[in-house]
Design a protein around this motif. Structure first.
Motif, PDB file in Angstrom:
ATOM      1  N   VAL A 271      32.423  47.612  41.369  1.00  0.00           N
ATOM      2  CA  VAL A 271      31.582  46.450  41.680  1.00  0.00           C
ATOM      3  C   VAL A 271      30.201  46.692  41.089  1.00  0.00           C
ATOM      4  O   VAL A 271      29.491  47.604  41.516  1.00  0.00           O
TER       5      VAL A 271
ATOM      6  N   LEU B 275      31.438  42.098  48.432  1.00  0.00           N
ATOM      7  CA  LEU B 275      32.527  42.454  47.526  1.00  0.00           C
ATOM      8  C   LEU B 275      33.191  43.763  47.941  1.00  0.00           C
ATOM      9  O   LEU B 275      34.416  43.897  47.872  1.00  0.00           O
TER      10      LEU B 275
ATOM     11  N   THR C 188      34.008  43.834  38.738  1.00  0.00           N
ATOM     12  CA  THR C 188      33.177  42.635  38.861  1.00  0.00           C
ATOM     13  C   THR C 188      31.835  42.924  38.212  1.00  0.00           C
ATOM     14  O   THR C 188      31.256  44.003  38.387  1.00  0.00           O
TER      15      THR C 188
ATOM     16  N   ILE D 134      35.881  40.286  36.318  1.00  0.00           N
ATOM     17  CA  ILE D 134      35.436  39.051  36.968  1.00  0.00           C
ATOM     18  C   ILE D 134      33.922  38.973  36.805  1.00  0.00           C
ATOM     19  O   ILE D 134      33.197  39.861  37.268  1.00  0.00           O
TER      20      ILE D 134
END
Length: 279
Positions: free
Chosen positions: A13, A24, A57, A83
């Motif tokens: 993350v 997240l 992410t 992402i």
């Protein structure tokens, strides 16, 4: 740490906002991932190199290098699902994110259930077995599945399940032609005047769908469901962001085919509806 199937479920993350980073982390932890949080792009690129996560992410606006540059660097050596998270959701932003190598583009603020559904949909797609080449750098973003019904919980697929997904067998000698464009669904090969064109997974799926549909118009919502593998569904929600993602992939596809949208040879736009093959 012990060697178990869950050990392969790693998420990096990369987020400088502590609240979103915590959200997240909680989401991935609840799904059985081991989460590696970092707060800047340079450390994020290094974390992906070291840990080889299944999912990454990337915040767009970060100290050091932004999410776009981080994605480009990661794509040189990793097939992690990326992402991209951003407060900006214009078509230009989405195109830039997909072009940098993102698989998904999510606009902030997002709902946790929606994010989880997007991850589930993304992991249902086959994972690349090699680091992308420069032509793979625009690797696709498949549109999200709808958020789960409140109170229900669907487990994310394991890394082993993702790696084992296979496409249905087809006849490798079967080609579909349109003008000087030829498509082989079995080998996923595209030829334009006998010149092979390198397409990403999503670009090929869009082209194959249109070629097989011939002159039947396929709406952006229809194509979104095809990319999700849910074309038989009748009740799934398709939002504006999903349609913009299809537009972005279609723009990349036309560019690689050297197909001018104003005077198309292969794919024409049916304004307000979608796309179909030219006559």
């Amino acid at each position: 740490m012990t060697d178990s199937p869950d050990e392969r479920l790693i998420a990096v993350v990369v987020e400088d906002d502590p609240d979103i980073r915590a959200l997240l982390i909680e989401l991935f932890d609840a799904a059985g991932f081991r989460t590696i949080p970092v707060d800047n792009g340079l450390d994020g690129v290094e974390a992906v190199r070291i840990h080889q996560p299944l999912v990454t992410t990337l915040d767009v606006n970060m100290p050091g290098i932004d999410g776009f540059e981080a994605a480009r660097r990661i794509r040189k050596y990793s097939t992690t699902y990326i992402i991209m998270l951003s407060a900006f959701g214009t078509e230009a932003d989405i195109v830039l994110g997909l072009g940098a190598g993102a698989d998904e583009y999510v606009v902030k603020p997002f709902r946790p259930r929606e994010m989880r559904a997007r991850i589930e949909a993304m992991l249902r797609r086959p994972r690349l077995e090699r680091p992308p080449t420069s032509t793979d750098a625009t690797e696709d973003a498949v549109a999200p599945t709808p958020a789960s019904t409140p109170g229900t919980r669907h487990p994310l697929p394991s890394a082993a399940a993702v790696a084992s997904s296979t496409a249905p067998l087809r006849d490798e000698n079967h080609w579909v032609s349109h003008h000087d464009l030829r498509v082989n669904p079995a080998t996923r090969t595209v030829l334009v005047v006998d010149r092979e064109v390198e397409l990403t997974r999503t670009e090929f799926d869009l082209l194959a769908t249109l070629v097989e549909s011939k002159r039947r118009v396929r709406s952006k919502a229809d194509l979104t469901l095809v990319l999700r593998g849910e074309e038989q569904a009748t009740s799934y929600y398709v939002g504006e962001a999903d349609k913009r993602a299809v537009e972005a992939h279609m723009a990349n596809l036309r560019r690689k085919l050297s197909d001018n949208p104003t005077e198309p040879r292969y794919i024409e736009t049916v304004r307000g509806v979608g796309y179909r093959l030219t006559p």
